[in-house]
Design an enzyme around this catalytic site. Sequence first.
Site, PDB file in Angstrom:
ATOM      1  N   HIS B 194      -4.468  43.634  -2.141  1.00  0.00           N
ATOM      2  CA  HIS B 194      -5.252  43.248  -3.310  1.00  0.00           C
ATOM      3  C   HIS B 194      -6.052  44.406  -3.867  1.00  0.00           C
ATOM      4  O   HIS B 194      -6.039  44.685  -5.057  1.00  0.00           O
ATOM      5  CB  HIS B 194      -6.237  42.147  -2.919  1.00  0.00           C
ATOM      6  CG  HIS B 194      -5.839  40.819  -3.444  1.00  0.00           C
ATOM      7  ND1 HIS B 194      -5.678  40.585  -4.784  1.00  0.00           N
ATOM      8  CD2 HIS B 194      -5.554  39.662  -2.817  1.00  0.00           C
ATOM      9  CE1 HIS B 194      -5.310  39.330  -4.959  1.00  0.00           C
ATOM     10  NE2 HIS B 194      -5.209  38.761  -3.772  1.00  0.00           N
ATOM     11  N   ARG B 301      15.422  56.020   0.031  1.00  0.00           N
ATOM     12  CA  ARG B 301      15.796  56.347   1.410  1.00  0.00           C
ATOM     13  C   ARG B 301      15.605  55.111   2.280  1.00  0.00           C
ATOM     14  O   ARG B 301      14.480  54.757   2.618  1.00  0.00           O
ATOM     15  CB  ARG B 301      14.896  57.455   1.959  1.00  0.00           C
ATOM     16  CG  ARG B 301      14.874  58.717   1.143  1.00  0.00           C
ATOM     17  CD  ARG B 301      13.968  59.745   1.829  1.00  0.00           C
ATOM     18  NE  ARG B 301      14.038  61.038   1.175  1.00  0.00           N
ATOM     19  CZ  ARG B 301      13.172  61.429   0.258  1.00  0.00           C
ATOM     20  NH1 ARG B 301      12.161  60.645  -0.103  1.00  0.00           N
ATOM     21  NH2 ARG B 301      13.291  62.619  -0.289  1.00  0.00           N
ATOM     22  N   ARG B 337      20.459  54.708  -1.045  1.00  0.00           N
ATOM     23  CA  ARG B 337      21.261  55.518  -0.137  1.00  0.00           C
ATOM     24  C   ARG B 337      21.373  54.790   1.198  1.00  0.00           C
ATOM     25  O   ARG B 337      20.361  54.404   1.784  1.00  0.00           O
ATOM     26  CB  ARG B 337      20.622  56.889   0.086  1.00  0.00           C
ATOM     27  CG  ARG B 337      21.455  57.724   1.071  1.00  0.00           C
ATOM     28  CD  ARG B 337      20.885  59.101   1.275  1.00  0.00           C
ATOM     29  NE  ARG B 337      19.642  59.062   2.017  1.00  0.00           N
ATOM     30  CZ  ARG B 337      18.899  60.137   2.258  1.00  0.00           C
ATOM     31  NH1 ARG B 337      19.264  61.310   1.793  1.00  0.00           N
ATOM     32  NH2 ARG B 337      17.783  60.033   2.945  1.00  0.00           N
ATOM     33  N   GLU B 436      26.379  66.673  -0.246  1.00  0.00           N
ATOM     34  CA  GLU B 436      25.524  67.523   0.583  1.00  0.00           C
ATOM     35  C   GLU B 436      26.324  68.342   1.577  1.00  0.00           C
ATOM     36  O   GLU B 436      25.783  69.216   2.237  1.00  0.00           O
ATOM     37  CB  GLU B 436      24.453  66.685   1.297  1.00  0.00           C
ATOM     38  CG  GLU B 436      24.999  65.473   2.017  1.00  0.00           C
ATOM     39  CD  GLU B 436      23.903  64.563   2.550  1.00  0.00           C
ATOM     40  OE1 GLU B 436      22.767  65.003   2.703  1.00  0.00           O
ATOM     41  OE2 GLU B 436      24.218  63.392   2.819  1.00  0.00           O
ATOM     42  N   ASN B 459      19.006  69.889  -0.283  1.00  0.00           N
ATOM     43  CA  ASN B 459      18.437  70.382   0.976  1.00  0.00           C
ATOM     44  C   ASN B 459      19.532  70.637   2.003  1.00  0.00           C
ATOM     45  O   ASN B 459      19.625  71.709   2.585  1.00  0.00           O
ATOM     46  CB  ASN B 459      17.430  69.385   1.547  1.00  0.00           C
ATOM     47  CG  ASN B 459      16.339  69.052   0.564  1.00  0.00           C
ATOM     48  OD1 ASN B 459      16.276  69.619  -0.519  1.00  0.00           O
ATOM     49  ND2 ASN B 459      15.476  68.113   0.931  1.00  0.00           N
ATOM     50  N   ASP B 460      20.384  69.627   2.206  1.00  0.00           N
ATOM     51  CA  ASP B 460      21.453  69.818   3.175  1.00  0.00           C
ATOM     52  C   ASP B 460      22.576  70.681   2.616  1.00  0.00           C
ATOM     53  O   ASP B 460      23.170  71.471   3.351  1.00  0.00           O
ATOM     54  CB  ASP B 460      21.994  68.463   3.657  1.00  0.00           C
ATOM     55  CG  ASP B 460      21.116  67.904   4.770  1.00  0.00           C
ATOM     56  OD1 ASP B 460      20.535  68.708   5.521  1.00  0.00           O
ATOM     57  OD2 ASP B 460      21.000  66.666   4.890  1.00  0.00           O
ATOM     58  N   ARG B 470      17.462  74.678   8.398  1.00  0.00           N
ATOM     59  CA  ARG B 470      16.217  74.719   7.622  1.00  0.00           C
ATOM     60  C   ARG B 470      14.982  74.498   8.478  1.00  0.00           C
ATOM     61  O   ARG B 470      13.865  74.671   8.030  1.00  0.00           O
ATOM     62  CB  ARG B 470      16.262  73.753   6.435  1.00  0.00           C
ATOM     63  CG  ARG B 470      16.508  72.315   6.757  1.00  0.00           C
ATOM     64  CD  ARG B 470      16.550  71.530   5.444  1.00  0.00           C
ATOM     65  NE  ARG B 470      17.315  70.305   5.584  1.00  0.00           N
ATOM     66  CZ  ARG B 470      16.809  69.095   5.421  1.00  0.00           C
ATOM     67  NH1 ARG B 470      15.540  68.947   5.128  1.00  0.00           N
ATOM     68  NH2 ARG B 470      17.568  68.048   5.536  1.00  0.00           N
ATOM     69  N   CYS B 507      19.059  64.857  -6.122  1.00  0.00           N
ATOM     70  CA  CYS B 507      17.896  64.214  -5.502  1.00  0.00           C
ATOM     71  C   CYS B 507      17.269  65.081  -4.418  1.00  0.00           C
ATOM     72  O   CYS B 507      16.420  64.636  -3.675  1.00  0.00           O
ATOM     73  CB  CYS B 507      18.289  62.852  -4.935  1.00  0.00           C
ATOM     74  SG  CYS B 507      19.671  62.944  -3.792  1.00  0.00           S
TER      75      CYS B 507
END
Lengths: 86, 585
Positions: B194, B301, B337, B436, B459-460, B470, B507
């Site tokens: 709330h 995700r 995804r 990816e 990223n991948d 990474r 993305c």
Amino acid sequence: MFESSVMIAAENGFHTRPASIFVKAAKAYQSEISVISGEKSANGKSLFKLQTLGLSKGTTITIRADGPDAEQAVSALSELVETIED
Amino acid sequence: MTYIEPLSGIPCSPGVSIARALVIGDDDIVINPTPIEDGAVEEEIARFHAARDAALSQVRAISDHLALSGKVEQQAIFEGHLVLLEDEELEHDVLALIRQSHYRSEQAIHEAIESYAKMVSDLDDPYLRERATDCRDIGARLIRNVLGVQTFDLGSIAEDTILVARDFTPSQTAQISLEHVKGLISELGGRTSHSAIMARSLELPAIVGVKNATLHIRSGDLIALDVEHNQIWVRPDAARLADIRAVQRQYALQREKWQALRDLPALTRDGHRVELCANIGTVRDADSAQANGAEGIGLYRTEFLFMDRPTLPGEEEQYLEYSAIARAMSGKAVIVRTMDIGGDKELPCLDFPKELNPFLGWRAIRIFFDRPDIMLPQLRAILRASAHGPLRIMFPMVAAVEEFRALKAQVCALKDELRADGVPFDEAIPLGVMIETPAAAVLARFLAREVDFFSIGTNDLTQYTLAVDRGNEQIARMYQPLSPAVLGLIQQVIDASHAAGKWTGMCGELAGDERATALLVGMGLDEFSMSAIALPRIKAIVRSLDYEAARQLAVQVRECATLEEVEDRLQAFARQNSGASEAYE
């Protein structure tokens, strides 16, 4: 005793606002009114009890009434559930 | 005392405020556990009824007041409270506890209310679950009336104030006068509580879920509430205060500029349009996506649903969550995804083998193929939820055309099942591949014939293309999404999709990286998806661009052999463009 199954149409489910409209309408009938969802059942004239059922949009519920005005109660309340959008 | 470290929580309504704190305690309620005498039952019942009548007239007054000031939405909450106060089951339970257990009214009310509130807070539906607050709000009001304790009247606040409480009740938030209340801080609550909903609708800066806020903050403390950085400074020193005031001015300026852009399309000066979407992890992020002008969700995700729990989520639970997101986005498309577990994300509810190279191991759809008990409920749940709003399914870690075909066949079989059972779903739900792996990028021209869309997970894709872990600090500087090798693959994917009449989104982090925006627009990327907070800035850049110039930039970058050349080109373009767009403004 009369009963009928309907699907919750309210966008965010049967939260306080739509559920209180239902309870106010149910109180207008003399019959005992229950709302059944899965294995749980609640007094249709109690907002507290209705909220414990967790009625999300798309849930099918059975409205059951027992009493002198049971038939009218079931048909009016079923229609109400199907038309409350929020 | 002065805290060197700021407090933080869940930022739920943006902004920056500086004001004195008012801590609203809930310790004025003391429940007396001593039972009443046998003869006092009727008197106790009369006490309950008197308290209930008083509560009813208070709530009626609040409701009337709200109706007069045109606050229809808040008024509806109190109309609900009236129905709760008059509830026959509540009365029945309270009277039974007084009669049979000889509880005092306050204890009977507390007991009855808590039993409902517990059941409500155990519900699966996150929105309905939050309604436990309404139950407790009613309970507290009734008990205060039984005890003759005044309910604090927030309408009487006369100077600038940041309110601090364990939790705010709807009756409290409804009385807030914006003239003097400048922010909210609470210990409890999530983004759909709330307090959070109310704070956002009132546009009051707010952070909820701040542990021990009422212990660290005293009434009268000067508070600098910086929701932008999720920081609450208690009694800041002069230097800190000056810093926060600067943040406050900066925020006000930015907001003005961005607000003006929010509902405008991401259109270049010469009329080329791209789509700007948000990445989200839970339904709670949907509001901020909307507030920042997202045109849809480019990446939802789903793996958050699978984390931190001993058992797998069932179809029903997933269905509720996905439907909630579909509805929260009110008709805007959401790319769901399928769960991307494995790699660096392990699960207590899945027995993971020890792997030497988890990023090259049992991950995402590779788990799907071995575990139909994970794949089928998730796909069914997404399909069912597609009846509530436009959803798209995206498969991560695809490295072969036959993998996508197998997944598509599963989706088709589930559709047949649902159709036969008469369960509604979107027949035309689009299926896409998250690009990816370099393999998927190389195969893009084949995949493009079979998918509805691509979304590039930079990223991948960067890590796999450059063979750079990474997470490994020693080689962190080699992790470069702007490397010509990665850009070459990205271009190949975009071109392959367009040749087949399909579209490509992005993305990964690169989509929200302002250095790359002009280049990606020029490369023909159709959709950009990023964290909601990055959206306004990227939109401002897109709107400053000239598409033809961006295309030329992309052509030049295609000829760059090294990272350094790419970066130089981009910098030169940015300098030129900022001059050009200022002239344009």
